[in-house]
Write an enzyme that holds these catalytic residues in place. Structure first.
Site, PDB file in Angstrom:
ATOM      1  N   GLY A 258       0.818  -1.214   0.000  1.00  0.00           N
ATOM      2  CA  GLY A 258       0.000   0.000   0.000  1.00  0.00           C
ATOM      3  C   GLY A 258       0.847   1.258   0.000  1.00  0.00           C
ATOM      4  O   GLY A 258       0.690   2.136  -0.852  1.00  0.00           O
ATOM      5  N   ALA A 259       1.760   1.354   0.953  1.00  0.00           N
ATOM      6  CA  ALA A 259       2.588   2.543   1.063  1.00  0.00           C
ATOM      7  C   ALA A 259       3.726   2.264   2.033  1.00  0.00           C
ATOM      8  O   ALA A 259       3.715   1.248   2.725  1.00  0.00           O
ATOM      9  CB  ALA A 259       1.773   3.723   1.571  1.00  0.00           C
ATOM     10  N   MET A 260       4.684   3.200   2.081  1.00  0.00           N
ATOM     11  CA  MET A 260       5.883   2.967   2.885  1.00  0.00           C
ATOM     12  C   MET A 260       6.319   4.249   3.585  1.00  0.00           C
ATOM     13  O   MET A 260       6.395   5.312   2.969  1.00  0.00           O
ATOM     14  CB  MET A 260       6.991   2.425   1.961  1.00  0.00           C
ATOM     15  CG  MET A 260       8.291   2.170   2.663  1.00  0.00           C
ATOM     16  SD  MET A 260       8.101   0.871   3.926  1.00  0.00           S
ATOM     17  CE  MET A 260       9.350   1.400   5.092  1.00  0.00           C
ATOM     18  N   GLU A 261       6.639   4.089   4.875  1.00  0.00           N
ATOM     19  CA  GLU A 261       6.856   5.227   5.770  1.00  0.00           C
ATOM     20  C   GLU A 261       8.280   5.781   5.779  1.00  0.00           C
ATOM     21  O   GLU A 261       8.707   6.364   6.779  1.00  0.00           O
ATOM     22  CB  GLU A 261       6.473   4.791   7.190  1.00  0.00           C
ATOM     23  CG  GLU A 261       7.422   3.750   7.840  1.00  0.00           C
ATOM     24  CD  GLU A 261       6.969   2.303   7.716  1.00  0.00           C
ATOM     25  OE1 GLU A 261       6.188   1.987   6.790  1.00  0.00           O
ATOM     26  OE2 GLU A 261       7.415   1.472   8.529  1.00  0.00           O
ATOM     27  N   GLU A 295       0.899   5.948   7.542  1.00  0.00           N
ATOM     28  CA  GLU A 295       2.318   6.182   7.218  1.00  0.00           C
ATOM     29  C   GLU A 295       2.853   7.375   7.996  1.00  0.00           C
ATOM     30  O   GLU A 295       3.988   7.359   8.475  1.00  0.00           O
ATOM     31  CB  GLU A 295       2.516   6.405   5.712  1.00  0.00           C
ATOM     32  CG  GLU A 295       1.977   5.296   4.821  1.00  0.00           C
ATOM     33  CD  GLU A 295       2.388   3.898   5.223  1.00  0.00           C
ATOM     34  OE1 GLU A 295       3.469   3.725   5.806  1.00  0.00           O
ATOM     35  OE2 GLU A 295       1.606   2.959   4.957  1.00  0.00           O
TER      36      GLU A 295
HETATM   37  N1  PHE Z   1       5.671  -0.689   6.336  1.00  0.00           N
HETATM   38  C1  PHE Z   1       4.618  -0.512   5.375  1.00  0.00           C
HETATM   39  C2  PHE Z   1       3.396  -0.084   6.171  1.00  0.00           C
HETATM   40  O1  PHE Z   1       2.813  -0.828   6.883  1.00  0.00           O
HETATM   41  C3  PHE Z   1       4.252  -1.693   4.589  1.00  0.00           C
HETATM   42  C4  PHE Z   1       5.294  -2.196   3.655  1.00  0.00           C
HETATM   43  C5  PHE Z   1       6.041  -3.311   3.980  1.00  0.00           C
HETATM   44  C6  PHE Z   1       5.508  -1.584   2.459  1.00  0.00           C
HETATM   45  C7  PHE Z   1       6.991  -3.807   3.112  1.00  0.00           C
HETATM   46  C8  PHE Z   1       6.446  -2.065   1.587  1.00  0.00           C
HETATM   47  C9  PHE Z   1       7.187  -3.191   1.922  1.00  0.00           C
HETATM   48  O2  PHE Z   1       3.022   1.015   6.185  1.00  0.00           O
HETATM   49 ZN    ZN Z   2       2.705   0.197   8.682  1.00  0.00          ZN
END
Ligand code: PHE
Ligand code: ZN
Length: 854
Positions: A258-261, A295
């Protein structure tokens, strides 16, 4: 190989084997010379021996890299390189490591590390993607400050932190906050920005940008508002302020999740940030708002305080999901949010917890961490945080969080550290509570009651079935929120939280004048399966009178499940009791429309399959499908007079707004339309389609037309209208599959793979077709196995291209043991065909092994 441990032990990593890193990193300097097929990455890293480690072995992770040169303190060296990384002789003192590597972003279809999407460079490093960018101790307990120089002939060059300098064809960035490598990010492309700003409570002005491809600039406004709301909410509710002068969000079309922080540079799947009224539905808007919040909230729960190792993933994910759900409850409706979260939890997490892939919220071993971004870690992880808050109370929860931020800011920590702040704040022993993190499986909670001399007693029993690798379960701490109603429907006992800690436990309520009706597990106070012997009259009574909206809908749902169970197993007719109760709620104007729409919805076929299996039946997908159709038809007929009225009364006038209020009216009107379409040959649906000026109205009408066999023209018109919009065309692909009759699902999916716009390299497009197939219960489980075969064919094709997405989608087969012998054999054969494919990726191999053997 033992049961539940299908992979050879050598490939497995165990939590109990954790050791601190031999060397820590003080600072990192990276230079990127961008080129599609031959990007050079030059790293300069300051290492220091870790006083907390006895080891002086120097190992750097590195995969898919070509090492050009390496030096230690300026001296060229020749490290020993494998396909996993390198080792070298280093001083037992601080030193500087330099290396130059070459990578190929253009050919990187796995979408991990540095890759290209529509001419734009972008990165994805969580969990272990940074090792595809350069040699590095790619583990979250190594935190360092990063300085980045990007050289490339693209107008926008972004990385984490603040921009420090730039010129023609280059830019430099510095992130002052130490971070693990999984939070590194780089973006380069021909991008436009939607700018804004936010002033934090201490008066710091933060520039905000959403970066998109030129054609998408009109789809950023909503995401920007959501971001500002999230920043304000985290200040108000958790006292957390943002900590850089700049916050960037980038939308990318090719993304596995979905997205990445990433610190200061969140990267989003474009489907999770871009929205306009014409192209996005109400549900899309709500999801985008939640993901932007999620995020953003990671900046404190994940980035400033991160995970010591990947076993602790729920430390950041469970907590951050819990925080984003609180946010949505606050800005929208608490009851509706809770009900939809629990629907999702049951459909996905309960299924996982009751099958071969069951694992604890904090797993104790894994082969491939990518395979543990699961509903158990995320959604059950969030439930566990919610239970903790319920047990200690709101004030203590806030004080514990304050202590958590104070004590662990800048650290990489564990679940033990997290629970310790609650113990230190409240003086409570959370030893037993820890089992929610270590024990897999969904507890079954059974309840019986008696009433004598004014005392009402509830007797509970808990039991958790075995899961792979965990045969014996210990009793959990279960917070059970209970209220009591008298026979008139008035509440005689407001909600109290009973704390169950033993295998069997009774709780008394004294001084009652008559036998009350209990409302148990209000707000779904614990992620358990409640087994309650209630007659359907009582369920209908609670559906009408319960003061807890969650349980009000839950009683309706339980009633529907029971009615459907009798229809499926005994050939019973639709129970008028249920139809009457539903009619009452539907027409109760005092109730929130979105809530009424939820009461109107029936249990899903997946939910029914789970329920039947749990009750010792073999679920028959065709019989389940038939029963749900019969019941929905009976509902439509029972409500035939109300439906046109409800539909008309909830039409929203004026310009579109995605707010909960108008969205609630639309969801109720469109639920009515769905039933009405069974009675009017889709006349109203066709009219709505022709008049629609927003995507919610358009797609709701199209769904009815397709489902009831009147959709050919509209489907074509929809394509012609939206062919240039990738995200809308994803919907177009998915809807055609979702809205088929079971005997057409496979053929439709198959035909769509031959469409010119089908592109298996784009995860959204692949998921549109095959996610829809996998979730079409009766279509996927077609008795001749054609659904299984088609999915397996395409997973085999996708695996060499994108292992991560393949491994996630193979979970469609996880419940194979639930079905009859013929279907089991067909699914097993497909799983074995995947397993025996030459050069299968590690990601997929682990999943297929666990599904087959668990
Ligand atoms: N850490 C991200 C989230 O939960 C998810 C994610 C994991 C995105 C691995 C890309 C790769 O917001
Ligand atoms: Zn997350």
């Amino acid at each position: 190989m033992t049961k539940g441990h299908p992979m050879p032990d050598s490939q497995k990593i165990y939590l109990s084997d954790y050791t601190p890193p031999a060397y820590l990193v003080e600072s990192v300097h990276l230079t990127f010379k961008l080129s599609p097929n031959a990007t050079r990455v030059i790293s300069k890293i300051r290492f220091v021996p870790n006083p907390d480690s006895a080891s002086r072995d120097f190992f750097l992770h590195g995969e898919h890299l070509t090492l050009i040169r390496a030096a230690i303190d300026g001296q060229e060296c020749s490290p020993a390189v494998t396909d996993k990384g390198l080792t070298a002789q280093v001083p037992d003192a601080p030193f500087t490591w330099e290396a130059e590597v070459e990578i190929n972003p253009q050919d990187n279809t796995a979408l991990e590390g540095l890759y290209m999407s529509n001419g734009m460079y972008c990165t994805q490093c969580e969990a272990e993607g940074f090792r595809r960018i350069t040699y590095y101790p790619d583990r979250p307990d190594v935190m360092a400050t990063f300085t980045v120089r990007i050289e490339g002939d693209l107008p926008v060059l972004l990385s984490n932190g603040n921009p420090t300098d730039s010129g023609d064809g280059w830019a430099e960035w510095h992130d002052p906050w130490p971070k693990p490598s999984y939070l590194f990010a780089l973006v380069a492309g021909d991008l436009r920005n939607h700018p804004d700003s936010f002033t934090t409570k201490s008066g710091r002005k933060v520039d905000l940008n959403i970066w998109v491809r030129p054609g998408d600039i009109d789809k950023c406004a909503f995401g920007m508002e959501a971001l500002k709301k999230s920043m304000k909410w985290d200040e108000d509710v958790y006292g957390r302020e943002y900590d850089l002068d700049l916050f960037n969000i980038v939308a990318v079309d090719d993304f596995n999740m979905g997205a990445m922080e990433n610190k200061g540079l969140n990267i989003f799947n474009s489907s999770c940030v871009l929205a306009s009224p014409e192209t996005a539905t109400d549900a899309n808007f709500e999801r985008i708002e939640a993901i932007i919040a999620h995020e953003y909230f990671h900046n404190w729960t994940g980035n400033r305080i991160t995970c010591r190792d990947w076993f602790q993933l729920c430390l950041k994910e469970g907590l951050t999901v819990y925080r984003d759900s609180q946010f949505t409850s606050d800005v929208r409706s608490r009851a509706v949010k809770r009900i939809s979260d629990v629907d999702g939890l049951r459909a996905v997490q309960f299924r996982e917890d009751n099958g071969p892939l069951a694992h604890p919220v904090r797993p104790d071993s894994f082969v491939e961490i990518n395979n543990f971004y699961t509903a158990t870690v995320y959604e059950k992880g969030a439930e566990v945080v919610g239970m903790l808050k319920r047990l200690v109370g709101d004030d203590a929860y806030r004080r514990a969080l304050d202590l958590y931020f104070k004590r662990h800011d800048g650290q990489a920590v564990t679940i033990e550290d997290w629970l310790k702040v609650f113990e230190d704040t409240t003086g409570r022993d959370l030893g037993q509570f820890m089992r929610w993190y270590s024990q897999a499986g969904t507890p079954r909670l059974t309840v019986a009651d008696d009433f004598k001399d004014g005392t009402y007693t509830l007797h509970f029993k808990q039991h958790t079935p075995p899961t792979p690798g965990q045969d014996v379960k210990q009793p959990q701490v279960i917070p059970i929120a209970v209220g009591l109603l008298n026979p008139n429907g008035d509440e005689v006992q407001e909600t109290v939280v009973l704390e169950m800690t033993k295998p069997e436990q009774s709780f008394e309520f004294k001084g009652l004048s008559s036998r009350p009706v209990p409302s148990i597990l209000r707000e779904f106070s614990a992620p358990v399966i409640l087994e309650q012997d209630v007659d359907n009259k009582t369920r209908a009574f609670l559906m009408a009178h319960d003061s807890d909206p969650f349980n009000r809908r839950e009683s309706g749902n339980a009633l529907a499940r029971d009615v459907l169970r009798r229809m499926i197993t005994d050939g019973a007719a639709p129970d008028p009791l249920y139809l009457e109760a539903k009619a009452k709620i539907l027409t109760d104007k005092a109730l929130d429309p979105a809530f009424r729409a939820l009461v109107l919805s029936q249990p899903t076929q997946e939910e029914l399959a789970q329920m039947l299996f749990d009750a010792g039946h073999t679920p028959d997908p065709d019989a389940i499908f038939k029963a749900t159709q019969t019941l929905v038809q009976a509902s439509a007929e029972r409500l035939h007079q109300d439906l046109p009225r409800i539909y008309a009364a909830h039409q929203v006038k004026g310009p579109y707004s995605p707010d909960a209020g108008p969205a609630g009216h639309r969801v109720l009107a469109n639920s009515a339309l769905w039933l009405l379409s069974r009675l009017d040959d889709c006349k109203q649906a066709q009219a709505q389609y022709d008049a629609a000026d927003n995507m919610t109205q358009q797609i709701s009408a199209l769904g009815c037309l397709q489902y009831f066999g009147h959709g050919t023209d509209a489907t074509q018109a929809f394509y012609d209208q939206w062919r240039h919009d990738r995200l809308v065309i994803d919907k177009w692909f998915a809807m055609q599959v979702s809205n088929t009759r079971p005997d057409q699902t496979v053929a439709t999916a198959q035909a769509l793979t031959e469409h010119a716009d089908f592109d298996m390299k784009n995860p959204n497009r692949f998921r549109a077709v095959f996610g829809a197939l996998a979730w079409h219960h009766a279509g996927f489980h077609r008795a001749d196995g054609a659904g299984y075969r088609l999915l397996a064919d395409w997973l085999i094709k996708l695996d060499p291209v994108n292992p991560q997405t393949t491994a996630r989608m193979i979970t469609a087969f996880q419940s194979w043991r639930r079905y009859d012998e013929e279907r089991q054999a067909l699914m097993r054969a497909e799983l074995e065909r995947i397993r025996d494919t030459p050069d299968l990726s590690g990601d997929t191999a682990e999943m297929v092994g666990r599904i087959l053997e668990g």
